[in-house]
Design an enzyme around this catalytic site. Structure first.
Site, PDB file in Angstrom:
ATOM      1  N   HIS A  82       0.857  -1.188   0.000  1.00 52.96           N
ATOM      2  CA  HIS A  82       0.000   0.000   0.000  1.00 52.96           C
ATOM      3  C   HIS A  82       0.888   1.230   0.000  1.00 52.96           C
ATOM      4  CE1 HIS A  82      -3.284   2.744   0.912  1.00 52.96           C
ATOM      5  NE2 HIS A  82      -2.447   3.328   1.751  1.00 52.96           N
ATOM      6  N   ASP A 161     -15.392   2.041   8.191  1.00 54.01           N
ATOM      7  CA  ASP A 161     -14.369   2.981   7.725  1.00 54.01           C
ATOM      8  C   ASP A 161     -14.957   3.911   6.667  1.00 54.01           C
ATOM      9  OD1 ASP A 161     -11.722   4.132   7.132  1.00 54.01           O
ATOM     10  OD2 ASP A 161     -12.080   3.155   5.203  1.00 54.01           O
ATOM     11  N   SER A 183      -7.833   3.295   9.347  1.00 53.53           N
ATOM     12  CA  SER A 183      -8.612   3.379   8.104  1.00 53.53           C
ATOM     13  C   SER A 183      -7.911   2.609   6.980  1.00 53.53           C
ATOM     14  CB  SER A 183      -8.766   4.862   7.738  1.00 53.53           C
ATOM     15  OG  SER A 183      -9.230   5.013   6.434  1.00 53.53           O
TER      16      SER A 183
HETATM   17  N1  URA Z   1      -6.436   6.981   3.120  1.00 54.72           N
HETATM   18  C1  URA Z   1      -7.337   6.212   3.785  1.00 54.72           C
HETATM   19  O1  URA Z   1      -7.779   5.185   3.293  1.00 54.72           O
HETATM   20  N2  URA Z   1      -7.735   6.620   5.008  1.00 54.72           N
HETATM   21  C2  URA Z   1      -7.283   7.742   5.587  1.00 54.72           C
HETATM   22  O2  URA Z   1      -7.674   8.040   6.702  1.00 54.72           O
HETATM   23  C3  URA Z   1      -6.345   8.525   4.890  1.00 54.72           C
HETATM   24  C4  URA Z   1      -5.933   8.112   3.650  1.00 54.72           C
END
Ligand code: URA
Length: 452
Positions: A82, A161, A183
């Site tokens: 990621h 989320d 998140s």
């Molecule tokens: N990307 C996400 O998926 N969540 C966040 O809080 C910030 C960036």
């Protein structure tokens, strides 16, 4: 659970019990905690932070609020990467097939462009027919058959989320390390991974420009994901300039494909190879013992070094490219479009830009270029906006290069002559000439679990 009591305890700096965190968020999910109460709670977290036990509970409730992939039957480790997002960051498109070629299964769920940074899904959709909206069953089938797949976050993944992120984006509570960490990881861990590599960008083009916040985000995510049983490290990498040459969706996919065919800009190739080697070291170990993210730094370094030539070879031999073509076909795209030498999304107007001053290039502003792609129609200001995949820049110089008046410093790819004028001005403005160049190293360092 009495919502206002939980909010007040966090406001006053108390450490909440895991059950309190879980019940508060589940209450929100079920409609028992109101939007205004969640807003107040998120703001209290922004000021007071969360300790690891609270954060673990938050990640747990977010992750299990939705579906998770179960790929435990696959005959190999499941690994993903990621990136916190940057300008010109097309690494995932080349990395996923390369990692699959090295023996990992890669169920990659990616995001779309928002703000000045690009999104992998938008880049992939420059390939005619390519579908990023497969459902989870079809996705799992592609991952099993091809070794990797790339889709967007489906409706079923981490619904708590999705709701809290939407609320955060309108209540000033996005820039909060524990909330960002939970998140991001709630979506990544839903992929059912053994291994996760985080690419945390550092510099003016990054999502978080503050270096201390970037360090804290990397350390928090690494610790949290490892506590959740996923072997995870973070690489902190340079985003004080664009990555590679291309900025803009179609051009970036062209460049990722060139890298898969053994070419591409040297910084992009180096980062793709390094990230594949980091993933392989964590997922497959070295010839000695399998390694964990908490292996001593020098052992992990040695395992990574052993994988680097194997990753480079999988690019140079065309094996990773062959696998990429199979995935394009499996996801409804046209492999032939990726085999031709032409651009995937040709622009109406392509204009060369030349230098108006001589000297040393001291910096290239990634944020200005990313923002210009959005302004010219190649990104979106609101979710759901359509994207022009042909818009973009080729940036042919980097910090430390010496240029003379009249040298080609790049090209603009735009829909009209008017847009070309605007884009040329942006490109010239983004390249500073004169003074010193002190670019960040491409790979700044690796963050392992606390204490390593
Ligand atoms: N990307 C996400 O998926 N969540 C966040 O809080 C910030 C960036």
């Amino acid at each position: 659970m009495i919502p206002d009591r939980v909010i007040a305890r966090k406001r006053d700096g108390a450490r909440l019990e895991p059950d309190e965190v879980r019940d508060f968020f589940l209450g929100y999910h079920r409609g028992e905690v109101e939007e205004y109460q969640m807003s107040a709670f998120l703001m209290a977290v922004l000021f007071r932070g969360l300790e690891l036990t609270e954060l673990e509970a938050l990640l747990d409730v977010m992750l299990h609020s939705g579906a998770t992939l179960d790929l435990g039957h696959l005959p190999g480790p499941r690994a993903d990467k990621h990136s916190t997002g940057g300008v010109g960051d097309k690494v995932s498109i080349a990395l996923a097939p390369l990692a699959a070629e090295l023996g990992m299964f890669v169920p990659m769920m990616s995001g779309r462009a928002l703000g000045h940074t690009g999104g992998t899904l938008d880049k992939l959709e420059a390939i005619p027919g390519f579908r990023t909206d497969l459902d989870l069953t079809a996705f799992a089938e592609v991952v099993e058959r091809v070794g990797y797949g790339m889709i967007g976050q489906t409706e079923e993944i981490a619904p708590i989320d999705r709701r809290t992120y939407a609320l955060r984006s309108v209540t000033g509570t996005v820039p909060c390390i524990p909330l960002i960490a939970a998140s991001i990881l709630s979506k990544k861990l839903a992929e059912g991974l053994d291994v996760l590599l985080l690419d945390v960008k550092v510099g003016d083009g990054a999502f978080l420009t503050d270096r201390a916040m970037s360090d804290a985000l990397a350390a928090t995510m690494v610790d949290l994901a490892n506590v959740h049983g996923v072997r995870t490290v973070a690489l902190q990498t340079a985003m004080d300039r664009p990555l590679g040459v291309a900025v803009g969706n179609g051009l970036e996919t062209d460049e990722a494909i060139a890298t898969l065919r053994g070419g591409g800009p040297s910084d992009l190739r180096e980062l793709v190879v390094r990230q594949a080697a980091e993933m392989a070291a964590l997922a497959l170990g070295s010839d000695a013992l399998p390694l964990g993210a908490d292996a001593p730094r020098d052992e992990l370094d040695a395992a990574v070094a052993a994988w680097i030539p194997r990753a480079a070879e999988a690019l140079d031999s065309g094996a990773a490219f062959e696998r990429f073509l199979r995935s394009v076909e499996a996801q409804g795209g046209q492999p032939g479009a990726c085999e031709s030498d032409g651009p995937l999304a040709p622009a109406e107007v392509v204009r060369e830009v030349t230098a108006e001053a001589s000297g040393l290039v001291s910096s290239v502003d990634p944020r200005a270029l990313g923002a210009a792609v959005v302004e010219l129609g190649g990104g979106r200001s609101r979710l759901g906006d359509a994207i022009d995949h042909s818009v973009g820049f080729e940036v042919r110089v980097g910090p430390g290069d010496r240029i003379e008046v009249g040298d080609v410093i790049g090209r603009v790819h735009v829909p009209s002559e008017d847009a070309a004028l605007r884009a040329e001005t942006v490109l010239r403005g983004a390249i500073s000439v004169g003074g010193e160049a002190s670019p960040l190293p491409l790979v700044i360092g690796r963050v392992q679990p606390s204490g390593r």
